[in-house]
Design an enzyme around this catalytic site. Structure first.
Site, PDB file in Angstrom:
ATOM      1  N   GLU A 193      40.488  43.105  44.050  1.00  0.00           N
ATOM      2  CA  GLU A 193      39.955  42.866  45.402  1.00  0.00           C
ATOM      3  C   GLU A 193      39.324  41.484  45.498  1.00  0.00           C
ATOM      4  OE1 GLU A 193      37.462  46.085  46.779  1.00  0.00           O
ATOM      5  OE2 GLU A 193      38.706  47.613  45.812  1.00  0.00           O
TER       6      GLU A 193
ATOM      7  N   GLU B  78      34.296  53.073  42.109  1.00  0.00           N
ATOM      8  CA  GLU B  78      32.846  52.853  42.186  1.00  0.00           C
ATOM      9  C   GLU B  78      32.025  54.096  41.839  1.00  0.00           C
ATOM     10  OE1 GLU B  78      32.109  51.222  46.082  1.00  0.00           O
ATOM     11  OE2 GLU B  78      33.358  49.462  45.722  1.00  0.00           O
TER      12      GLU B  78
ATOM     13  N   HIS C 126      34.551  40.805  43.748  1.00  0.00           N
ATOM     14  CA  HIS C 126      33.942  40.308  44.993  1.00  0.00           C
ATOM     15  C   HIS C 126      32.817  39.357  44.580  1.00  0.00           C
ATOM     16  CE1 HIS C 126      36.180  42.992  47.546  1.00  0.00           C
ATOM     17  NE2 HIS C 126      35.774  44.050  46.853  1.00  0.00           N
TER      18      HIS C 126
ATOM     19  N   ASP D 247      37.727  38.178  46.298  1.00  0.00           N
ATOM     20  CA  ASP D 247      37.293  37.247  47.345  1.00  0.00           C
ATOM     21  C   ASP D 247      36.040  36.534  46.843  1.00  0.00           C
ATOM     22  OD1 ASP D 247      35.321  39.255  47.862  1.00  0.00           O
ATOM     23  OD2 ASP D 247      36.364  39.983  49.640  1.00  0.00           O
TER      24      ASP D 247
ATOM     25  N   ASN E 270      38.442  51.731  39.157  1.00  0.00           N
ATOM     26  CA  ASN E 270      38.225  50.489  39.903  1.00  0.00           C
ATOM     27  C   ASN E 270      36.751  50.347  40.286  1.00  0.00           C
ATOM     28  OD1 ASN E 270      39.579  48.236  41.351  1.00  0.00           O
ATOM     29  ND2 ASN E 270      38.851  49.258  43.209  1.00  0.00           N
TER      30      ASN E 270
HETATM   31  C1  XIL Z   1      36.351  47.689  52.664  1.00  0.00           C
HETATM   32  C2  XIL Z   1      37.324  47.307  53.768  1.00  0.00           C
HETATM   33  O1  XIL Z   1      37.828  46.011  53.538  1.00  0.00           O
HETATM   34  C3  XIL Z   1      36.619  47.370  55.106  1.00  0.00           C
HETATM   35  O2  XIL Z   1      37.543  47.133  56.172  1.00  0.00           O
HETATM   36  C4  XIL Z   1      35.966  48.739  55.291  1.00  0.00           C
HETATM   37  O3  XIL Z   1      35.222  48.750  56.499  1.00  0.00           O
HETATM   38  C5  XIL Z   1      35.045  49.051  54.113  1.00  0.00           C
HETATM   39  O4  XIL Z   1      35.787  48.958  52.903  1.00  0.00           O
HETATM   40  N1  XIL Z   1      35.300  47.930  47.672  1.00  0.00           N
HETATM   41  C6  XIL Z   1      36.426  48.657  47.901  1.00  0.00           C
HETATM   42  C7  XIL Z   1      37.150  48.500  49.177  1.00  0.00           C
HETATM   43  O5  XIL Z   1      36.901  49.360  46.999  1.00  0.00           O
HETATM   44  O6  XIL Z   1      37.790  49.689  49.581  1.00  0.00           O
HETATM   45  C8  XIL Z   1      36.256  48.003  50.282  1.00  0.00           C
HETATM   46  O7  XIL Z   1      37.047  47.747  51.429  1.00  0.00           O
HETATM   47  C9  XIL Z   1      35.504  46.778  49.840  1.00  0.00           C
HETATM   48  C10 XIL Z   1      34.645  47.094  48.645  1.00  0.00           C
END
Ligand code: XIL
Length: 384
Positions: A302, A188, A268, A304, A232
């Site tokens: 990631e 990020e 996401h 969802d 990422n």
């Molecule tokens: C999130 C975790 O799932 C949480 O438990 C934590 O509190 C915050 O981070 N992008 C990412 C991940 O790269 O590392 C993040 O994970 C979600 C967003």
């Protein structure tokens, strides 16, 4: 609901000990499915039985299917009834790859001070993956969030901060050398929307500048040449200024010989109340193809898909299920895409409700590990 270490460790150690000692006490702990073949040499596809798992189906397609895990979720007897190994068993059965949801990040790993590391929890995850023939993604080496106070409360010079970044990569990549399929080296680094370099809240961007990205990749390659190195980020899946900015940056890295192997698309996603919000399968294919044209691998890192909670209706849920299938189909359509990783096994452990108030139900299993329609959509897209 996160204090269940005793049964977790007990369950886990049996699994790891059996694997390490060459013994095979198959009556305890998760099963040990066959190691998936590498994406370039998929195992011979056979007509999958209707009971094939995601892991079996993905392996037959030459893809990894993964999930984020936190060490505290092994053996969740309190959540999942009387079988303390239910969670572990499901993970080993359905997935061929894991990523640490938190415990390899700077703060959990390094909160006690410079060069002081808490290896126990990430080591548990790594040993679990190895005992079950699973690949491991490392997450993450440079991010603006979840950094330790000792790092963020001091304004270091650019030279000192660069040295700190390098020594951290030396320690962490070195500790897991030879065990990691891919590292999310930088996470990020660019602002949402504009795609400019993230400086607000980021010691890396604000003190070192964009050069920290090159430094991190070069250092990671030096320490573990066998690990794939990924950039990422989120909201790269659809065209726009952020996608263009990241594309320009990684093009430049390739042109300058900075070692980068792939792009992680966090994925996401959100389905709105009217059912809108999903990128089309074709949009995803176009995006993956665009980055693959640079010679980069693509991984969905990631995944969802959140909906309103409570109250998501049939339209939203149908759109959610369709998107699960479309993401899988898009990955299968692009040969550079070798992995689809979801950000957690079940809705009860998802980060979504705590971060996006009023949203949730984003994963493939419900709070009691029941398969949801998202699972069926994922499975169907894999050919099951
Ligand atoms: C999130 C975790 O799932 C949480 O438990 C934590 O509190 C915050 O981070 N992008 C990412 C991940 O790269 O590392 C993040 O994970 C979600 C967003």
């Amino acid at each position: 609901m996160k204090s269940r270490l005793t049964p977790i460790v007990g369950t886990f150690l049996v699994v790891a000990a059996a694997a390490c000692g060459g013994g095979s006490d198959t009556t305890t702990g998760p099963p040990t499915p066959a190691t998936p073949s590498t994406p370039s040499t998929p195992s011979t596809p056979s007509t999958p039985a209707t009971t094939s798992t995601l892991r079996q189906l993905a392996t037959a397609k030459g893809r990894y299917v993964g999930t984020a895990l936190d060490a505290t979720f092994f053996g969740q007897s309190a959540l999942f009834g009387t079988n303390p190994a239910a969670y572990d068993t499901l993970v080993a059965r359905e997935f061929s790859m894991i990523v640490a949801g938190n415990v390899m990040k700077w703060e959990p790993l390094n909160r006690n001070g410079r060069l002081t590391y808490r290896w126990a929890n990430p080591d548990l995850l790594v040993a679990f993956a190895q005992a079950n023939g699973m690949k491991i993604r490392g997450h993450t080496l440079a991010w603006h969030q979840q950094n330790p106070t000792w790092l963020t409360s001091t304004t270091y010079s650019a030279d000192t901060l660069t040295a700190i970044l390098k020594e951290h990569i030396d320690s962490v990549v070195g500790h897991y050398k030879g065990k990691i399929h891919a590292w999310d080296v930088v996470n990020e680094a660019f602002n949402d929307g504009t795609g400019t370099l993230r400086t607000t809240g980021s010691p890396w961007g604000s003190i070192i500048g964009a050069g920290y990205i090159d430094v991190a990749f070069q250092e990671a390659r030096k320490i573990d040449p066998a690990a794939l190195l990924f950039y990422n980020d989120y909201n790269l899946e659809t065209p726009g200024a952020k996608q263009d900015s990241v594309f320009a940056r990684v093009s430049s890295m390739k042109a300058r010989g900075i070692p980068i192997d792939g792009i992680g698309f966090q994925a996401h996603f959100q389905i709105n109340a009217d059912g809108s919000g999903a990128p089309s399968q074709q949009t995803l294919v176009n995006t993956f193809t665009r980055f693959a044209s640079l010679g980069l691998k693509v991984e969905i890192t990631e995944l969802d898909v959140r909906v309103r909670t409570p109250g998501a209706g049939a339209t939203e849920l149908a759109a959610q299920q369709k998107l699960y299938g479309d993401v899988v189909s898009a990955c299968l359509a692009v040969s550079a895409c070798d992995a689809i990783v979801v950000w957690g096994v079940n809705d009860g452990e998802s980060w979504i409700p705590g971060t996006f108030s009023g949203w949730g139900q984003a994963l493939m299993f419900d709070d009691t590990l029941g398969k949801k329609a998202n699972y069926d959509a994922f499975r169907t897209a894999l050919g099951g």
